[in-house]
Design a protein around this motif. Structure first.
Motif, mmCIF file in Angstrom:
data_model
loop_
_atom_site.group_PDB
_atom_site.id
_atom_site.type_symbol
_atom_site.label_atom_id
_atom_site.label_comp_id
_atom_site.label_asym_id
_atom_site.label_seq_id
_atom_site.Cartn_x
_atom_site.Cartn_y
_atom_site.Cartn_z
ATOM 1 N N UNK A 155 -17.630 12.834 10.385
ATOM 2 C CA UNK A 155 -16.557 13.815 10.305
ATOM 3 C C UNK A 155 -15.509 13.426 11.341
ATOM 4 N N UNK A 156 -14.221 13.411 10.933
ATOM 5 C CA UNK A 156 -13.151 12.996 11.817
ATOM 6 C C UNK A 156 -12.069 14.069 11.876
ATOM 7 N N UNK A 157 -11.513 14.258 13.051
ATOM 8 C CA UNK A 157 -10.395 15.155 13.263
ATOM 9 C C UNK A 157 -9.161 14.327 13.609
ATOM 10 N N UNK A 158 -8.071 14.539 12.856
ATOM 11 C CA UNK A 158 -6.804 13.878 13.131
ATOM 12 C C UNK A 158 -5.788 14.894 13.608
ATOM 13 N N UNK A 159 -4.932 14.438 14.526
ATOM 14 C CA UNK A 159 -3.863 15.274 15.070
ATOM 15 C C UNK A 159 -2.532 14.587 14.826
ATOM 16 N N UNK A 160 -1.450 15.338 14.655
ATOM 17 C CA UNK A 160 -0.140 14.690 14.531
ATOM 18 C C UNK A 160 0.163 13.862 15.762
ATOM 19 N N UNK A 161 0.706 12.674 15.550
ATOM 20 C CA UNK A 161 1.017 11.791 16.690
ATOM 21 C C UNK A 161 2.197 12.338 17.490
ATOM 22 N N UNK A 209 0.856 -1.185 0.000
ATOM 23 C CA UNK A 209 0.000 0.000 0.000
ATOM 24 C C UNK A 209 0.891 1.233 0.000
ATOM 25 N N UNK A 210 0.810 2.061 -1.055
ATOM 26 C CA UNK A 210 1.694 3.230 -1.095
ATOM 27 C C UNK A 210 1.370 4.209 0.021
ATOM 28 N N UNK A 211 2.393 4.765 0.583
ATOM 29 C CA UNK A 211 2.200 5.782 1.617
ATOM 30 C C UNK A 211 1.867 7.101 0.942
ATOM 31 N N UNK A 212 0.674 7.601 1.217
ATOM 32 C CA UNK A 212 0.268 8.858 0.598
ATOM 33 C C UNK A 212 1.015 10.018 1.247
ATOM 34 N N UNK A 213 1.309 11.020 0.452
ATOM 35 C CA UNK A 213 1.950 12.216 0.999
ATOM 36 C C UNK A 213 0.927 12.999 1.794
ATOM 37 N N UNK A 214 1.245 13.319 3.020
ATOM 38 C CA UNK A 214 0.348 14.068 3.890
ATOM 39 C C UNK A 214 1.095 15.267 4.426
ATOM 40 N N UNK A 215 0.385 16.072 5.202
ATOM 41 C CA UNK A 215 1.035 17.217 5.823
ATOM 42 C C UNK A 215 2.085 16.808 6.831
ATOM 43 N N UNK A 216 2.110 15.505 7.192
ATOM 44 C CA UNK A 216 3.160 15.034 8.073
ATOM 45 C C UNK A 216 4.523 15.204 7.429
ATOM 46 N N UNK A 217 4.559 15.215 6.071
ATOM 47 C CA UNK A 217 5.829 15.380 5.381
ATOM 48 C C UNK A 217 6.351 16.805 5.490
ATOM 49 N N UNK A 222 -10.260 -1.018 14.021
ATOM 50 C CA UNK A 222 -8.946 -1.241 14.623
ATOM 51 C C UNK A 222 -7.849 -1.236 13.571
ATOM 52 N N UNK A 223 -8.134 -1.815 12.381
ATOM 53 C CA UNK A 223 -7.140 -1.794 11.311
ATOM 54 C C UNK A 223 -6.920 -0.361 10.815
ATOM 55 N N UNK A 224 -7.987 0.427 10.715
ATOM 56 C CA UNK A 224 -7.846 1.820 10.285
ATOM 57 C C UNK A 224 -7.022 2.612 11.292
ATOM 58 N N UNK A 225 -7.271 2.408 12.574
ATOM 59 C CA UNK A 225 -6.486 3.095 13.595
ATOM 60 C C UNK A 225 -5.004 2.739 13.480
ATOM 61 N N UNK A 226 -4.718 1.468 13.160
ATOM 62 C CA UNK A 226 -3.322 1.052 12.996
ATOM 63 C C UNK A 226 -2.682 1.745 11.796
ATOM 64 N N UNK A 227 -3.435 1.855 10.694
ATOM 65 C CA UNK A 227 -2.910 2.540 9.513
ATOM 66 C C UNK A 227 -2.603 4.003 9.820
ATOM 67 N N UNK A 228 -3.470 4.642 10.586
ATOM 68 C CA UNK A 228 -3.245 6.035 10.948
ATOM 69 C C UNK A 228 -1.989 6.179 11.804
ATOM 70 N N UNK A 229 -1.823 5.268 12.759
ATOM 71 C CA UNK A 229 -0.639 5.314 13.603
ATOM 72 C C UNK A 229 0.644 5.145 12.813
ATOM 73 N N UNK A 230 0.600 4.213 11.828
ATOM 74 C CA UNK A 230 1.776 3.998 10.986
ATOM 75 C C UNK A 230 2.113 5.252 10.169
ATOM 76 N N UNK A 231 1.085 6.033 9.825
ATOM 77 C CA UNK A 231 1.284 7.239 9.029
ATOM 78 C C UNK A 231 1.567 8.477 9.883
#
Length: 399
Positions: free
Chosen positions: A393-399, A231-239, A322-331
């Motif tokens: 609607x979901x809010x994500x924060x940098x880990x 699964x390609x890692x999408x470019x996000x604002x984390x970059x 749970x799988x989605x939460x894991x993907x978010x953590x990895x990203x």
């Protein structure tokens, strides 16, 4: 120098098929899934199982290729690998593999290389059953599609699925039983379990695995390629040097008419009609998944849980979330909160709101989840009681 123990198990990998239906212009087992062949992927699961003599039955013209794949998968255990030429039928190929077994082998597993993604856990399940004293073991999955008996172009009758299973490999046997069954065989059988049953032995069933599907057609090959593709890692604002919070929007719609019980917002609703879908039809969970993945720039629910992923057939909200939460953590993201609105005339949601929110939150690792529900005053398909529509609607924060 201590000697490695000699295995009492042998795994015969049948890889001599022509692959006519695959249309690849050569032996099926040598066709690439990615940079590796079907055989190479099959052997990866084989060599992750219990140490065993591995006998690869290959086309006479490709024994060298089979040996190369085997050595790449064997992790240096050249002593475990034997390659022999196959026959003109599957049964003749397995017989050739049996003739190559070491004398002290007690248990034999026969595996089709075309089931290239069969996991090591499936081999372990079959071997455990043999070690527990069962003489012949068949992994199988329930038949989930509606089955019809036909006569020409017309349907005669429906077939009850309750007594039907789909057979897989590896199939496991006590070596003496399989040897004797092959000596007694006077015609071709569809698989080794049928041959052993014809010799009078009972066949036990263990749970199969959706990943052990057989690559037969180009569509099957495409499915395998999708499953092994990274699964390609999408470019996000984390970059960027400083990542900002992200907001995602997800929607999902499912109609009533599925099989079994209703699952919605992560809980079961006894007595309510089920929603239809590839999994359990939980539109609340699916909308949350899309909102979270969208916020992180990681695609959508189809990217990770699409209809070409058999392992998610019938899966409930906890699996998806749970799988989605894991993907978010990895990203590099953590969930701030999720807000959901559901439009439906049924079920009556308010009495179980707290229970549903707790189930969804637990599946997301404790993230805050709120769910509201409304009707549409009889308007639209939800107002007519035909299904459920959800927006999240979901809010994500940098880990």
């Amino acid at each position: 120098m201590s000697m490695l123990p000699v295995p009492h198990v042998a795994i015969i990998v049948v890889a001599a098929g022509s692959g006519t239906r695959l249309g690849a212009g050569g032996p099926k087992a040598m066709v690439g899934i990615d940079e590796s062949s079907i055989l190479r992927h099959a052997l990866a699961g084989v060599f992750r199982a219990e140490p065993a003599q591995v006998v690869i039955v290959a086309p006479a013209t490709h024994q060298g290729d089979a040996l190369t794949d085997a050595l790449a998968a064997a992790g240096g255990r050249r002593d475990l690998v034997t390659v022999v030429a196959g026959g003109s039928t599957r049964q003749q190929s397995v017989a050739a593999g049996l003739r190559a077994l070491w004398p002290d082998v007690e248990y034999v597993l026969v595996h089709d290389a075309a089931r290239a993604l069969a996991p090591a856990a499936l081999f372990a399940r079959v071997l455990d059953a043999l070690h527990d004293g069962l003489p012949a073991v068949l992994p199988a999955l329930p038949v989930i599609d509606t089955v019809k008996r036909v006569a020409g172009p017309r349907v005669r009758e429906a077939v009850d699925r309750a007594d039907l299973v789909a057979a897989q490999t590896p199939q496991g046997f006590r070596r003496d039983i399989l040897d004797t069954a092959y000596r007694l065989a006077d015609h071709e059988h569809t698989d080794d379990a049928a041959l052993v049953a014809a010799a009078g032995h009972p066949i036990a069933i263990v749970d199969g695995d959706p990943l052990a599907f057989k690559i037969t057609t180009p569509a099957d090959l495409d499915r395998a390629r999708h499953l092994v593709a990274p699964v390609p890692r999408a470019q996000t604002l984390l970059d960027a040097p400083q990542a900002a919070p992200r907001v995602g929007l997800g929607t999902d719609v499912h109609g009533f008419g599925g099989d079994g019980a209703l699952w919605l917002a992560g809980v079961e609703w006894p007595g309510e009609p089920a929603l239809s879908g590839h999994s359990d039809g939980d539109a609340v969970a699916h909308a949350i998944v899309d909102a979270l993945l969208g916020a992180a720039g990681l695609g959508d629910i189809g990217t990770h849980f699409g209809t070409d992923r058999p392992e998610y057939v019938g899966a409930h909200a906890d699996v998806f979330l749970s799988r989605t939460a894991a993907l978010l953590g990895e990203a590099g993201w953590r969930i701030g909160n999720v807000s959901v609105q559901m439009q439906a005339n049924r079920p009556r949601f308010a009495p179980r709101r707290a229970e549903a929110e707790a189930a969804l939150s637990a599946a997301l690792g404790g993230a805050s989840v709120s769910v509201s529900a409304t009707t549409t005053d009889g308007l639209g398909f939800t107002g007519r009681g035909e299904g459920v529509a959800v927006t999240a609607v979901a809010l994500l924060l940098p880990a």
